[in-house]
Write a protein that holds these residues in place. Structure first.
Motif, PDB file in Angstrom:
ATOM      1  N   ALA B 129       6.325  -5.481 -69.219  1.00 36.44           N
ATOM      2  CA  ALA B 129       6.359  -4.650 -67.568  1.00 36.44           C
ATOM      3  C   ALA B 129       5.991  -5.484 -66.277  1.00 36.44           C
ATOM      4  CB  ALA B 129       5.317  -3.755 -68.270  1.00 36.44           C
ATOM      5  N   ALA B 130       5.550  -6.077 -66.959  1.00 41.01           N
ATOM      6  CA  ALA B 130       4.620  -7.233 -65.769  1.00 41.01           C
ATOM      7  C   ALA B 130       5.297  -8.326 -64.801  1.00 41.01           C
ATOM      8  CB  ALA B 130       3.537  -8.524 -66.446  1.00 41.01           C
ATOM      9  N   SER B 131       6.778  -8.475 -65.784  1.00 36.99           N
ATOM     10  CA  SER B 131       8.057  -9.204 -65.409  1.00 36.99           C
ATOM     11  C   SER B 131       8.942  -8.782 -64.554  1.00 36.99           C
ATOM     12  CB  SER B 131       9.012  -9.814 -66.485  1.00 36.99           C
ATOM     13  OG  SER B 131       8.252 -10.668 -67.233  1.00 36.99           O
ATOM     14  N   VAL B 132       8.846  -6.999 -65.033  1.00 40.88           N
ATOM     15  CA  VAL B 132       9.190  -6.096 -64.427  1.00 40.88           C
ATOM     16  C   VAL B 132       9.293  -5.899 -62.766  1.00 40.88           C
ATOM     17  CG1 VAL B 132      10.313  -3.902 -64.234  1.00 40.88           C
ATOM     18  CG2 VAL B 132      10.741  -5.788 -65.621  1.00 40.88           C
ATOM     19  N   LYS B 133       7.295  -5.640 -62.840  1.00 37.36           N
ATOM     20  CA  LYS B 133       6.749  -5.615 -61.721  1.00 37.36           C
ATOM     21  C   LYS B 133       7.186  -6.647 -60.603  1.00 37.36           C
ATOM     22  CE  LYS B 133       3.495  -3.270 -59.757  1.00 37.36           C
ATOM     23  NZ  LYS B 133       2.138  -3.270 -59.029  1.00 37.36           N
ATOM     24  N   HIS B 134       7.449  -8.031 -60.931  1.00 34.02           N
ATOM     25  CA  HIS B 134       7.267  -9.328 -60.184  1.00 34.02           C
ATOM     26  C   HIS B 134       8.272  -9.061 -59.874  1.00 34.02           C
ATOM     27  CE1 HIS B 134       6.386 -13.108 -58.907  1.00 34.02           C
ATOM     28  NE2 HIS B 134       7.190 -14.242 -59.911  1.00 34.02           N
ATOM     29  N   ALA B 135       9.221  -8.936 -60.574  1.00 36.23           N
ATOM     30  CA  ALA B 135      11.085  -9.170 -59.762  1.00 36.23           C
ATOM     31  C   ALA B 135      10.655  -8.025 -58.573  1.00 36.23           C
ATOM     32  CB  ALA B 135      12.186  -8.619 -60.859  1.00 36.23           C
ATOM     33  N   ALA B 136      10.012  -7.050 -59.181  1.00 33.04           N
ATOM     34  CA  ALA B 136      11.098  -6.284 -58.159  1.00 33.04           C
ATOM     35  C   ALA B 136      10.138  -6.230 -56.914  1.00 33.04           C
ATOM     36  CB  ALA B 136      10.491  -4.595 -58.601  1.00 33.04           C
ATOM     37  N   GLN B 137       8.956  -7.010 -56.711  1.00 36.74           N
ATOM     38  CA  GLN B 137       7.803  -7.029 -55.482  1.00 36.74           C
ATOM     39  C   GLN B 137       8.553  -8.034 -55.350  1.00 36.74           C
ATOM     40  OE1 GLN B 137       4.316  -7.959 -57.245  1.00 36.74           O
ATOM     41  NE2 GLN B 137       3.280  -6.115 -57.179  1.00 36.74           N
ATOM     42  N   THR B 138       9.442  -9.220 -55.697  1.00 33.81           N
ATOM     43  CA  THR B 138      10.509  -9.926 -54.925  1.00 33.81           C
ATOM     44  C   THR B 138      11.179  -9.490 -53.748  1.00 33.81           C
ATOM     45  OG1 THR B 138      10.034 -11.487 -57.259  1.00 33.81           O
ATOM     46  CG2 THR B 138      11.956 -12.159 -55.372  1.00 33.81           C
ATOM     47  N   LEU B 139      12.226  -8.630 -54.794  1.00 31.96           N
ATOM     48  CA  LEU B 139      13.234  -7.068 -53.949  1.00 31.96           C
ATOM     49  C   LEU B 139      12.584  -6.236 -53.478  1.00 31.96           C
ATOM     50  CD1 LEU B 139      15.366  -7.689 -56.898  1.00 31.96           C
ATOM     51  CD2 LEU B 139      15.660  -9.402 -54.387  1.00 31.96           C
ATOM     52  N   GLU B 140      11.268  -6.461 -53.270  1.00 31.10           N
ATOM     53  CA  GLU B 140      10.353  -5.469 -52.724  1.00 31.10           C
ATOM     54  C   GLU B 140      11.500  -4.136 -53.097  1.00 31.10           C
ATOM     55  OE1 GLU B 140      10.789  -6.375 -48.219  1.00 31.10           O
ATOM     56  OE2 GLU B 140      10.086  -8.057 -48.219  1.00 31.10           O
ATOM     57  N   ILE B 141      11.521  -3.540 -54.088  1.00 33.36           N
ATOM     58  CA  ILE B 141      12.092  -2.220 -54.497  1.00 33.36           C
ATOM     59  C   ILE B 141      11.227  -2.139 -55.988  1.00 33.36           C
ATOM     60  CG2 ILE B 141      14.152  -2.806 -54.281  1.00 33.36           C
ATOM     61  CD1 ILE B 141      14.308  -3.427 -57.667  1.00 33.36           C
ATOM     62  N   ASP B 142       9.383  -2.123 -55.552  1.00 32.43           N
ATOM     63  CA  ASP B 142       8.074  -1.962 -56.424  1.00 32.43           C
ATOM     64  C   ASP B 142       8.067  -0.446 -56.178  1.00 32.43           C
ATOM     65  OD1 ASP B 142       7.523  -3.657 -54.244  1.00 32.43           O
ATOM     66  OD2 ASP B 142       5.711  -3.576 -54.740  1.00 32.43           O
ATOM     67  N   ARG B 143       8.440   0.114 -55.208  1.00 31.26           N
ATOM     68  CA  ARG B 143       8.105   1.533 -54.840  1.00 31.26           C
ATOM     69  C   ARG B 143       9.296   2.442 -55.467  1.00 31.26           C
ATOM     70  NH1 ARG B 143       8.798   3.132 -49.990  1.00 31.26           N
ATOM     71  NH2 ARG B 143       9.528   1.165 -49.605  1.00 31.26           N
ATOM     72  N   LEU B 144      10.227   2.042 -55.975  1.00 30.42           N
ATOM     73  CA  LEU B 144      11.793   2.682 -56.201  1.00 30.42           C
ATOM     74  C   LEU B 144      11.833   2.315 -57.796  1.00 30.42           C
ATOM     75  CD1 LEU B 144      14.396   1.152 -54.086  1.00 30.42           C
ATOM     76  CD2 LEU B 144      13.189   3.140 -53.474  1.00 30.42           C
ATOM     77  N   LEU B 145      10.698   1.391 -58.466  1.00 29.21           N
ATOM     78  CA  LEU B 145      10.635   1.214 -59.982  1.00 29.21           C
ATOM     79  C   LEU B 145      10.837   2.867 -60.984  1.00 29.21           C
ATOM     80  CD1 LEU B 145       8.287  -1.395 -60.485  1.00 29.21           C
ATOM     81  CD2 LEU B 145      10.553  -0.954 -60.751  1.00 29.21           C
ATOM     82  N   ASN B 146      10.545   4.055 -60.400  1.00 28.16           N
ATOM     83  CA  ASN B 146      11.177   5.316 -61.288  1.00 28.16           C
ATOM     84  C   ASN B 146      11.597   5.865 -60.938  1.00 28.16           C
ATOM     85  OD1 ASN B 146       7.866   4.543 -62.515  1.00 28.16           O
ATOM     86  ND2 ASN B 146       7.261   5.648 -60.912  1.00 28.16           N
ATOM     87  N   ARG B 147      12.824   4.976 -59.950  1.00 28.84           N
ATOM     88  CA  ARG B 147      13.813   6.379 -59.655  1.00 28.84           C
ATOM     89  C   ARG B 147      15.284   6.173 -60.365  1.00 28.84           C
ATOM     90  NH1 ARG B 147      14.481   6.762 -53.205  1.00 28.84           N
ATOM     91  NH2 ARG B 147      11.821   7.148 -52.724  1.00 28.84           N
ATOM     92  N   LYS B 148      16.617   7.159 -60.290  1.00 27.98           N
ATOM     93  CA  LYS B 148      16.963   6.485 -60.983  1.00 27.98           C
ATOM     94  C   LYS B 148      18.103   6.071 -60.228  1.00 27.98           C
ATOM     95  CE  LYS B 148      16.916   9.177 -65.347  1.00 27.98           C
ATOM     96  NZ  LYS B 148      16.652  10.476 -66.123  1.00 27.98           N
ATOM     97  N   PRO B 149      19.335   5.353 -60.758  1.00 28.44           N
ATOM     98  CA  PRO B 149      20.401   4.270 -59.760  1.00 28.44           C
ATOM     99  C   PRO B 149      21.171   5.897 -58.640  1.00 28.44           C
ATOM    100  CG  PRO B 149      20.592   3.941 -62.044  1.00 28.44           C
ATOM    101  CD  PRO B 149      19.049   4.344 -62.276  1.00 28.44           C
ATOM    102  N   GLY B 150      21.412   6.853 -59.541  1.00 22.50           N
ATOM    103  CA  GLY B 150      21.763   7.914 -59.003  1.00 22.50           C
ATOM    104  C   GLY B 150      21.332   7.838 -57.410  1.00 22.50           C
ATOM    105  N   GLN B 151      19.292   7.917 -57.818  1.00 21.46           N
ATOM    106  CA  GLN B 151      18.809   8.589 -56.055  1.00 21.46           C
ATOM    107  C   GLN B 151      18.511   7.261 -55.092  1.00 21.46           C
ATOM    108  OE1 GLN B 151      16.484   9.215 -59.207  1.00 21.46           O
ATOM    109  NE2 GLN B 151      15.941  11.138 -57.857  1.00 21.46           N
ATOM    110  N   LEU B 152      19.009   6.466 -55.390  1.00 16.63           N
ATOM    111  CA  LEU B 152      19.145   5.124 -54.638  1.00 16.63           C
ATOM    112  C   LEU B 152      20.086   5.385 -53.821  1.00 16.63           C
ATOM    113  CD1 LEU B 152      17.694   2.328 -57.357  1.00 16.63           C
ATOM    114  CD2 LEU B 152      16.759   3.993 -56.000  1.00 16.63           C
TER     115      LEU B 152
END
Lengths: 320, 383
Positions: B129-152
């Protein structure tokens, strides 16, 4: 405008033909035997009190009954006491036809047990069918191997074989391994569903190859791909297949009739209908139709609940 | 992080040879673009590197290790697909965590529901979970973590696909036309971001694209592929200024390079009746072709070499591209001009063109580059 009218008239006519048997089934399950015989009473029947002849006959008082009842009827002859007891029995056995039909359905035969058997058998069949069909369909749709087309043609060919043609060999095989009159006999012959393999293969063809390649890059083996990627994306198609499979095996009369030869504990719901078939004392159409109504209700409810996704699955438009 | 070696790799599908003995060494931390028109075999080569396809002959080595016969899952490479290929039933966080879960958890720990209660699963899940969070922050998508791909949106999906690739530390990143499903504006922005990401991670990138602009702007080196071969592999500058093959010259550069058929004799070149200011090697005789970049041409009055009529003008604001019809030549040639020259470039105008002799690239009848001893003394020695 008139063209639309004709279109609708024809469709309504078709719909009526399809609905008519259901109408009869439900209507009969409400009516008294007399009304069914005479074909009167509309949809609900008049729901007049009726007397259950068999109930009265069962309570026909014998000499002992009269003797025990004597204190309740002082200063009366045996004959009078007997008549009074019969009158009581008749009063007790009076009920509305709808109540009569549905209580008969559940009491005459262990219908709940049959329903439970139906659930056990159809659920086992469906689960094992998925376990077999998903990997097979995945291989046929997405893996490249020598002879894949030939194998798929054989699968298609198997769709053409009628069940009844292979029923006898199947029965003999089951009998030789001593499996007749078991749940296994009801389940095993249906675990490999050619139709399921075909349907899922067609659905998997629409799943993009990139998704599978991505799964491989992410470290999944082929079986992990089947269960972790293909299964969740195939839910609409699985629901469609579930309806076909469950309906077919829930309603199946032919196969259970063959392999369940004595043990009434293994009867599936359709076999329960036989309990009311006309022997010497006439048919019980009312209770029979009540049983039929009880049997089809779960299916209709399930379909209505899953309707939208079911149609999605048949049109195979799950993935874009 | 690792280097990659592609060693005489061939691939045949039935009777057609898609890759004709490709060799390419990619150093650790390099950004190499495989660029070429569709059907040139670049995606096939990438899939062979990834292990999704097997080569007919030759070898792929990752850090010196021959990986032929090693499953894609075990090559420790990450790939970003053109279609992004996100799992539609998983949330963004779950999508990004899949590569870690498949590699770090045992099969018991991966079981649904009960897997979380297996010994050691809790700590590992927290790590993931920590690695995922780190990767998401790098790409600035940490606010989208709970969405499904269809909503992006397309750009967001693209980032999730990148996140899934960089969440673990693979030997190399393989990117298969990752920008081609984005709109033009987003493509330019993401281009910069991927190049920056590469600088920050210092990892090896292999990038497949048909868009020469992407290749030019992002890569340390460009490998131009055509017809199942690498025609040239060099830094972007060299590929642009010194194409070794006429096909490379035509593919790289926008607008396209102007190709003119010329006649060579006695060290001189003639286009029709016009003597060109370019010197040719003495031994070159007969019909050859020269390439002139649009920016190598300029408007001229008295010293005009070529004359022609303006047929079409494209005004890009900062620069102008004029398409000019030369008498005696079938196609049009393109010239780049500055906005100040707009007035003399109206449609139908007859204009004169000139170019420096050294601006012309010479190609022999087979399309191979010919170096001029006077113009390119160094290359001609090498050649």
């Amino acid at each position: 405008m008139t063209r639309d009218l004709w279109k609708h008239l024809i469709l309504i006519f078709g719909a009526l033909i399809v609905i008519a048997p259901f109408y009869m089934m439900i209507s009969y399950s409400f009516k008294s035997p007399g009304e069914i015989d005479r074909g009167e009473g509309g949809f609900f029947g008049r729901q007049e009190m009726m007397v259950d002849e068999r109930c009265v006959k069962l309570r026909d008082p014998d000499r002992d009954d009269v003797a025990t009842a004597a204190p309740r009827f002082p200063n009366q002859t045996d004959r009078q006491i007997r008549d009074a007891l019969v009158a009581e029995a008749v009063a007790d056995c009076q009920m509305r036809p709808i109540v009569f039909n549905y209580t008969k359905a559940f009491t005459e035969a262990p219908l709940l047990r049959y329903l439970l058997n139906g659930v056990i058998v159809t659920a086992s069949i469906f689960l094992i069918q998925i376990v077999v069909a998903l990997p097979a369909a995945y291989a046929l749709a997405k893996l490249k191997f020598w002879g894949r087309e030939a194998v798929f043609s054989i699968v298609l060919f198997c769709l053409l074989i009628p069940v009844h043609a292979i029923a006898l060999p199947l029965y003999i095989m089951l009998a030789k391994v001593g499996l007749t009159n078991t749940y296994a006999a009801l389940v095993v012959p249906w675990t490999i569903s050619v139709f399921g393999i075909f349907l899922m293969r067609q659905f998997f063809m629409t799943v993009p190859d990139d998704l599978i390649d991505a799964a491989r890059m992410d470290g999944m083996g082929e079986l992990a791909i089947v269960w972790r990627v293909m299964l969740p994306t195939a839910i609409p198609a699985l629901l469609a297949f579930a309806i076909f499979s469950v309906v077919a095996h829930w309603n199946d009369y032919f196969w259970p009739r063959i392999v369940v030869t004595g043990n009434r504990d293994l009867f599936t719901p359709p076999l329960g209908l036989r309990e009311f078939k006309g022997d010497g004392d006439g048919s019980f159409f009312g209770p029979m139709m009540a049983t039929a109504t009880v049997i089809v209700t779960p299916l209709i409810v399930a379909f209505l609940v899953a309707q939208r996704r079911f149609i999605e699955g048949i049109t195979l438009s799950g993935m874009k | 992080m690792a280097d990659l070696q592609i060693d005489h790799v061939t691939k045949t599908f039935g009777d057609t040879q898609v890759l004709k003995g490709i060799s390419l060494d990619i150093a650790d931390g390099e950004f190499v673009s495989l660029v070429g028109p569709s059907g040139c075999g670049k995606s096939t080569l990438l899939r062979i590197i990834a292990g999704l396809e097997s080569q007919s002959s030759g070898a792929i080595r990752i850090q010196g290790q021959d990986v032929s016969g090693v499953r894609a899952a075990d090559r420790n490479l990450s790939m970003v697909f053109q279609s992004y290929a996100l799992y539609p039933h998983l949330t963004v966080a779950e999508n990004i965590s899949v590569p870690l879960k498949m590699r770090q958890l045992s099969s018991l720990q991966r079981l649904p529901v009960i897997g979380a209660f297996m010994p050691g699963a809790h700590e590992k899940n927290a790590e993931i979970a920590a690695s995922v969070k780190h990767a998401a922050q790098t790409l600035e998508i940490d606010r989208l973590l709970n969405r499904k791909p269809g909503q992006l949106s397309g750009g967001q999906r693209q980032r999730v696909a990148l996140g899934r690739a960089l969440v673990r530390e693979p030997a190399a990143f393989l990117l298969d036309e990752p920008l081609s499903n984005l709109d033009a504006k987003l493509r330019v922005q993401t281009r910069t971001e991927i190049a920056e990401l590469h600088r920050r991670l210092g990892a090896t990138f292999v990038y497949v694209t048909h868009d020469q602009v992407e290749a030019m702007t992002m890569s340390s080196r460009i490998a131009v592929m055509m017809g199942g071969e690498i025609l040239q592999c060099d830094v972007p500058d060299e590929v642009y200024n010194n194409p070794l093959d006429i096909r490379v010259a035509e593919f790289i550069g926008s607008p396209k390079i102007n190709i003119l058929p010329v006649e060579a004799s006695n060290g001189g070149l003639r286009f029709g009746d016009v003597v060109l200011p370019t010197v040719a090697p003495k031994m070159l005789k007969g019909p050859i072709r020269i390439g002139l970049r649009p920016e190598g041409l300029r408007l001229a009055a008295e010293d005009a070499v070529l004359t022609g009529q303006v047929m079409h003008v494209e005004n890009l604001g900062s620069e102008i591209f004029a398409q000019i019809n030369l008498p005696g030549h079938d196609g049009r040639i393109t010239m780049r001009a500055s906005p100040a020259q707009r007035n003399s470039l109206h449609i139908g105008a007859n204009i004169g063109l000139a170019f420096e002799g050294r601006a012309a690239l010479l190609f022999d009848p087979n399309g191979k580059r010919v170096f001029n001893p006077q113009v390119d003394p160094v290359q001609s020695e090498v050649a």
